[in-house]
Design a protein around this motif. Structure first.
Motif, PDB file in Angstrom:
ATOM      1  N   PHE A  60       0.844  -1.184   0.000  1.00  0.00           N
ATOM      2  CA  PHE A  60       0.000   0.000   0.000  1.00  0.00           C
ATOM      3  C   PHE A  60       0.888   1.246   0.000  1.00  0.00           C
ATOM      4  N   ASP A  61       0.518   2.204  -0.828  1.00  0.00           N
ATOM      5  CA  ASP A  61       1.211   3.485  -0.884  1.00  0.00           C
ATOM      6  C   ASP A  61       0.257   4.560  -0.390  1.00  0.00           C
ATOM      7  N   VAL A  62       0.497   5.024   0.825  1.00  0.00           N
ATOM      8  CA  VAL A  62      -0.393   6.012   1.435  1.00  0.00           C
ATOM      9  C   VAL A  62       0.366   7.316   1.594  1.00  0.00           C
ATOM     10  N   ASP A  63       0.050   8.264   0.743  1.00  0.00           N
ATOM     11  CA  ASP A  63       0.700   9.575   0.783  1.00  0.00           C
ATOM     12  C   ASP A  63       2.219   9.452   0.756  1.00  0.00           C
TER      13      ASP A  63
ATOM     14  N   GLY B 117      -5.807   5.639  11.027  1.00  0.00           N
ATOM     15  CA  GLY B 117      -5.453   4.989   9.770  1.00  0.00           C
ATOM     16  C   GLY B 117      -6.361   5.289   8.606  1.00  0.00           C
ATOM     17  N   ASN B 118      -7.239   6.288   8.743  1.00  0.00           N
ATOM     18  CA  ASN B 118      -8.242   6.494   7.683  1.00  0.00           C
ATOM     19  C   ASN B 118      -7.623   6.917   6.349  1.00  0.00           C
ATOM     20  N   ARG B 119      -6.461   7.551   6.355  1.00  0.00           N
ATOM     21  CA  ARG B 119      -5.854   7.961   5.089  1.00  0.00           C
ATOM     22  C   ARG B 119      -5.499   6.750   4.234  1.00  0.00           C
ATOM     23  N   GLY B 120      -5.324   5.603   4.866  1.00  0.00           N
ATOM     24  CA  GLY B 120      -5.019   4.398   4.109  1.00  0.00           C
ATOM     25  C   GLY B 120      -6.105   3.995   3.143  1.00  0.00           C
ATOM     26  N   LEU B 121      -7.329   4.440   3.379  1.00  0.00           N
ATOM     27  CA  LEU B 121      -8.442   4.087   2.495  1.00  0.00           C
ATOM     28  C   LEU B 121      -8.242   4.611   1.078  1.00  0.00           C
ATOM     29  N   SER B 122      -7.407   5.630   0.920  1.00  0.00           N
ATOM     30  CA  SER B 122      -7.176   6.199  -0.405  1.00  0.00           C
ATOM     31  C   SER B 122      -6.448   5.230  -1.327  1.00  0.00           C
TER      32      SER B 122
ATOM     33  N   ILE C  42       5.045   3.573   2.352  1.00  0.00           N
ATOM     34  CA  ILE C  42       4.747   2.224   1.895  1.00  0.00           C
ATOM     35  C   ILE C  42       4.453   1.314   3.092  1.00  0.00           C
ATOM     36  N   TYR C  43       3.370   0.540   2.975  1.00  0.00           N
ATOM     37  CA  TYR C  43       2.968  -0.388   4.039  1.00  0.00           C
ATOM     38  C   TYR C  43       2.721  -1.774   3.445  1.00  0.00           C
ATOM     39  N   ASP C  44       3.159  -2.807   4.168  1.00  0.00           N
ATOM     40  CA  ASP C  44       2.844  -4.179   3.760  1.00  0.00           C
ATOM     41  C   ASP C  44       1.359  -4.462   3.958  1.00  0.00           C
TER      42      ASP C  44
END
Length: 453
Positions: free
Chosen positions: A264-267, A423-428, A270-272
């Motif tokens: 995941f690429d959030v802003d 963690g809501n920004r991760g929804l993007s 990078i997250y697994d």
């Protein structure tokens, strides 16, 4: 006339929506997650980067949002007679004659934790609300100012909150049950210490540090307010006794991963995997949240895919998204378990069930949990049946251009039941096909009341 203008604009919006979606051949999800004048048929798996369905959804919602903005200044002088809708017979909430105009977007509260604190069923005249107001909306406005004089205002608001906690402690404690007094006193001491620390942080004039410390203090204030709720504040109608109910609040963590092993690429980070912390508010929607917390506790969502992500909502919960002939909700004892539309309006003490606020004759009333937050949680349903919710739900990707806070066509039409608070920004960066690795209740499971067998 105003009525003619309103009718014309809504007709144009409806026509544009119907025309845009009429050609779509793909099977629909249970809920289109947006109000419409026609039944929307959208593809469940919208392409990652905004395919035709996503673009059509954005265009349609833009039309409706624009219509809402254009009409909102005139709505308070128009009459909206109540109409009969499926499930209207069991609307239970107290109906108020109060006409409530939604706040403009720039003034609407977009902080999920603040909204959750403000929606607690406590005595609104308790002095702790004064301290809360000083630190929440008032300080937030001051921090948005560009002039250096803002720091004097911020410091003054901190002193005001500290004076309330010091000088009105006894009045604050009057609403706390006797068996919780010691816990409340300890929290008050922590709030006083936190406010003193906040004063020192303000001297550094570092906005992010101030906001973080302020959030810590407000969390403690929210804990004190939660102690004031001694019992569930109302009786849920007996007709829902066969459904699980959440008599209070619960928290759950949802962990998401990419099906293909990518990240995941959030802003730019990078997250697994993504972990989102959600709050389920049983005070506002006990039947809706009880149903979902029960399903989470059963592991119903573990391993399920995200089925819709179109830039407006992220949706999941359909156990059979690729089978038109199958049941698209939770089946219990050979029958789909459904829950009613459930909305607690600002002016009410008890929710209404089975009817939208507009059909209840209150189109300008606002729900206690509004669609003004990125990561608002709401129940999906069939557009023409308010009581068709089952297991599908969605995260709203709040965009002030599409869903104007306090002035939109979502509030009062769908059961909002909580928010993502971390963690809501991760929804993007969540798309159809991403996998729910797990959803686990982390707090408040004791508030789940299961039906008697």
């Amino acid at each position: 006339s105003l009525e003619a203008m309103r009718t014309a604009v809504l007709a144009l919006a409806a026509a544009a929506a119907c025309d845009a979606f009429a050609p779509a051949p793909m099977p629909a999800l249970r809920s289109r997650a947006a109000p419409s004048a026609c039944r929307l048929e959208m593809q469940a798996g919208a392409p990652k980067n905004g395919g035709p369905a996503a673009r059509l959804a954005t265009g349609f919602l833009g039309v409706l949002a624009t219509a809402s903005l254009l009409l909102s200044p005139a709505l308070d002088v128009l009459q909206h007679p109540s109409s009969t809708a499926p499930g209207a017979a069991h609307a239970q909430g107290a109906t108020s004659k109060k006409s409530t105009r939604g706040a403009p977007s720039k003034d609407a509260n977009k902080d999920p934790e603040s909204i959750l604190r403000l929606s607690l069923p406590i005595n609104e005249k308790n002095p702790i609300r004064e301290a809360q107001a000083a630190l929440e909306m008032n300080m937030d406005k001051a921090l948005k100012e560009t002039k250096n004089e803002k720091w004097g205002k911020v410091a003054g608001l901190t002193r005001k909150a500290a004076n309330v906690m010091a000088n009105k402690e006894k009045d604050i404690l009057k609403d706390v049950p006797a068996d919780r007094q010691d816990a409340a006193k300890a929290l008050i001491t922590e709030v006083k210490t936190g406010l003193a620390d906040l004063g020192q942080v303000i001297e550094t004039q570092k906005k992010e540090a101030v906001e973080n410390k302020k959030r810590e203090v407000l969390a403690k204030i929210g804990d004190i307010e939660q102690l004031m709720v001694s019992a569930f504040p109302y009786e849920v109608p007996a007709e829902f006794a066969s459904l699980p109910q959440l008599k209070g609040r619960a928290e759950a963590d949802i962990v998401l991963k990419k099906a293909d092993g990518s990240k995941f690429d959030v802003d730019g980070t990078i997250y697994d995997k993504l972990t989102l912390k959600m709050v389920f508010d049983g005070y506002s929607a006990p039947v809706t949240t009880g149903n979902l917390i029960d399903l989470i506790n059963k592991g119903f969502y573990n391993g399920m895919a995200i089925q819709r992500s179109d830039g407006f909502v992220v949706q999941t919960g359909d156990p059979n998204p690729d089978d038109d002939s199958a049941v698209h909700g939770y089946v219990e004892n050979g029958k789909e378990r459904t829950v009613p539309l459930e909305i607690l309006a600002d002016e009410d003490k008890v929710p209404t069930w089975g009817i939208t606020l507009e059909d209840d004759g209150r189109p300008l009333s606002q729900p206690k949990l509004p669609f003004s937050v990125y990561g608002a949680l709401a129940m999906a349903r069939v557009e023409d049946n308010p009581d068709s919710g089952s297991s599908q739900w969605f995260f709203l990707l709040f965009d002030p251009e599409l869903v104007t806070a306090g002035r939109n066509l979502m509030d009062g039409r769908y059961s909002t039941f909580g928010y993502v608070i971390e963690g809501n920004r991760g929804l993007s960066n969540v798309y159809p096909g991403d996998i729910i690795e797990s959803v686990k209740v982390t707090k408040g499971l004791e508030n789940l009341v299961l039906p008697k067998k």
